[in-house]
Scaffold this motif. Sequence first.
Motif, short mmCIF file in Angstrom:
data_model
loop_
_atom_site.label_atom_id
_atom_site.label_comp_id
_atom_site.label_asym_id
_atom_site.label_seq_id
_atom_site.Cartn_x
_atom_site.Cartn_y
_atom_site.Cartn_z
N GLY A 1 -12.64 57.92 -2.03
CA GLY A 1 -13.94 57.25 -2.18
C GLY A 1 -14.69 57.73 -3.40
N LEU A 2 -14.72 59.03 -3.61
CA LEU A 2 -15.46 59.57 -4.76
C LEU A 2 -14.77 59.19 -6.08
N ALA A 3 -13.44 59.12 -6.06
CA ALA A 3 -12.72 58.67 -7.26
C ALA A 3 -13.05 57.22 -7.58
N LEU A 4 -13.16 56.39 -6.56
CA LEU A 4 -13.53 54.99 -6.77
C LEU A 4 -14.96 54.89 -7.32
N CYS A 5 -15.85 55.70 -6.79
CA CYS A 5 -17.24 55.70 -7.28
C CYS A 5 -17.29 56.11 -8.75
N GLU A 6 -16.52 57.12 -9.10
CA GLU A 6 -16.49 57.57 -10.50
C GLU A 6 -15.98 56.45 -11.40
N ARG A 7 -14.96 55.73 -10.94
CA ARG A 7 -14.41 54.64 -11.73
C ARG A 7 -15.41 53.49 -11.86
N MET A 8 -16.20 53.26 -10.82
CA MET A 8 -17.21 52.20 -10.85
C MET A 8 -18.49 52.65 -11.56
N LYS A 9 -18.51 53.95 -11.94
CA LYS A 9 -19.67 54.54 -12.64
C LYS A 9 -20.94 54.45 -11.78
N VAL A 10 -20.78 54.84 -10.51
CA VAL A 10 -21.93 54.89 -9.61
C VAL A 10 -21.98 56.27 -8.97
N GLU A 11 -23.17 56.69 -8.61
CA GLU A 11 -23.36 57.95 -7.91
C GLU A 11 -23.22 57.68 -6.42
N CYS A 12 -22.42 58.49 -5.73
CA CYS A 12 -22.18 58.27 -4.31
C CYS A 12 -22.48 59.51 -3.48
N GLU A 13 -23.03 59.27 -2.31
CA GLU A 13 -23.29 60.31 -1.32
C GLU A 13 -22.44 60.02 -0.10
N VAL A 14 -21.86 61.08 0.48
CA VAL A 14 -21.01 60.91 1.65
C VAL A 14 -21.80 61.27 2.91
N VAL A 15 -21.75 60.38 3.89
CA VAL A 15 -22.52 60.52 5.12
C VAL A 15 -21.55 60.58 6.30
#
Length: 258
Positions: free
Chosen positions: A53-67
Motif C-alpha cells: 500500500g505504501l509503495a502504491l502511495c509513493e508511486r501515486m505521489k500521495v501521502e498515506c496514513e495506515v489505520v
Amino acid sequence: MRKLILALALAGTALSSSAVAAEKLKIGTEGAYPPFNFVDSSGKIGGFDVEIGLALCERMKVECEVVAQDWDGIIPGLLAKKYDMIIASMFITEERKKQVAFSNPYYLAAMTHAAPKGAGITDFSNEALTGKVIGAQAGTTQADYIAAVYPDAEIKLYPTQDEANLDMVNGRLDLQVGDMLPLLDWVTKNDDGKGCCELIGEPITDKQFVGDGVGIAVRQEDNELRERLNKALDEIRADGTYKKINDKYFTIDVYTMK
C-alpha cells in the motif's frame, strides 16, 4: 479592484489547500493477519499489505496514513469514510462487489485446511466431518466456506485468525479453514504452529469463495482512485518494487503463486 484580486488570491489558496488535502489518503487494514498485516511490539502497523500500500502511495505521489480496523467493521469503515481504501488481503467476491469496488488483484489466493499433527483426516466431506469442531475467522470467505460445506459440523468463528490458531494449539479445534499463505507461515515459522499443526488436503480454489484474487477495496464512486491504484500496481510490478517486498515475506511470487 484590489479587493477583487485579494478575493481571487484567497480563493486560489483555498482551492490549492483542498487539492493538497485530497492527496492525503488513508489505508484501512486489519493489523491482525500476519504476515500480511500486523501490529509490531512498538505499536507500528506493518506487513506485506501495508508495504504494498505504501509503495502504491509513493508511486501515486500521495501521502498515506495506515489505520487499523477490526475485520468485521472494515467495509463499514470504508463506506463511512474513515479511510479511502482497504488493503487487508480481501478476496474479490461478487458479494463484496455489491458494496465496494476493487482494484485489479495484487496477489492470488487459495484457502486450505489446517489440523493438529496426526489428526489423520483424509476425507473432507461433510459426512466424514459430522460432529467435528471446525473453525475460521468470522466475516471471511473461509467462514462462508465451512458453513456451506460442513453444515453438520460444530462451527466456531473467531474475531481474528490468531484466536483461531490459539484454540487449535489448545486442542479446541479438530480442523480449521484459512487463507493458505498465513496458515503456511504459521505452521512453518511460528513456534506454536510448528509444534502443533500442519496443513492437510488440497488447496481450496473454488471461485465462489476465493473469488478472483485479492484486491484493494475502494468506495464504488471512487473510480479515479481505483484506476490510479491499478496503474501504480503495474508500475511497481514492472520496476521490481513489488518483488522486493514479496521476497521479504515469501519464497514464491504471490502475484502469480509460482
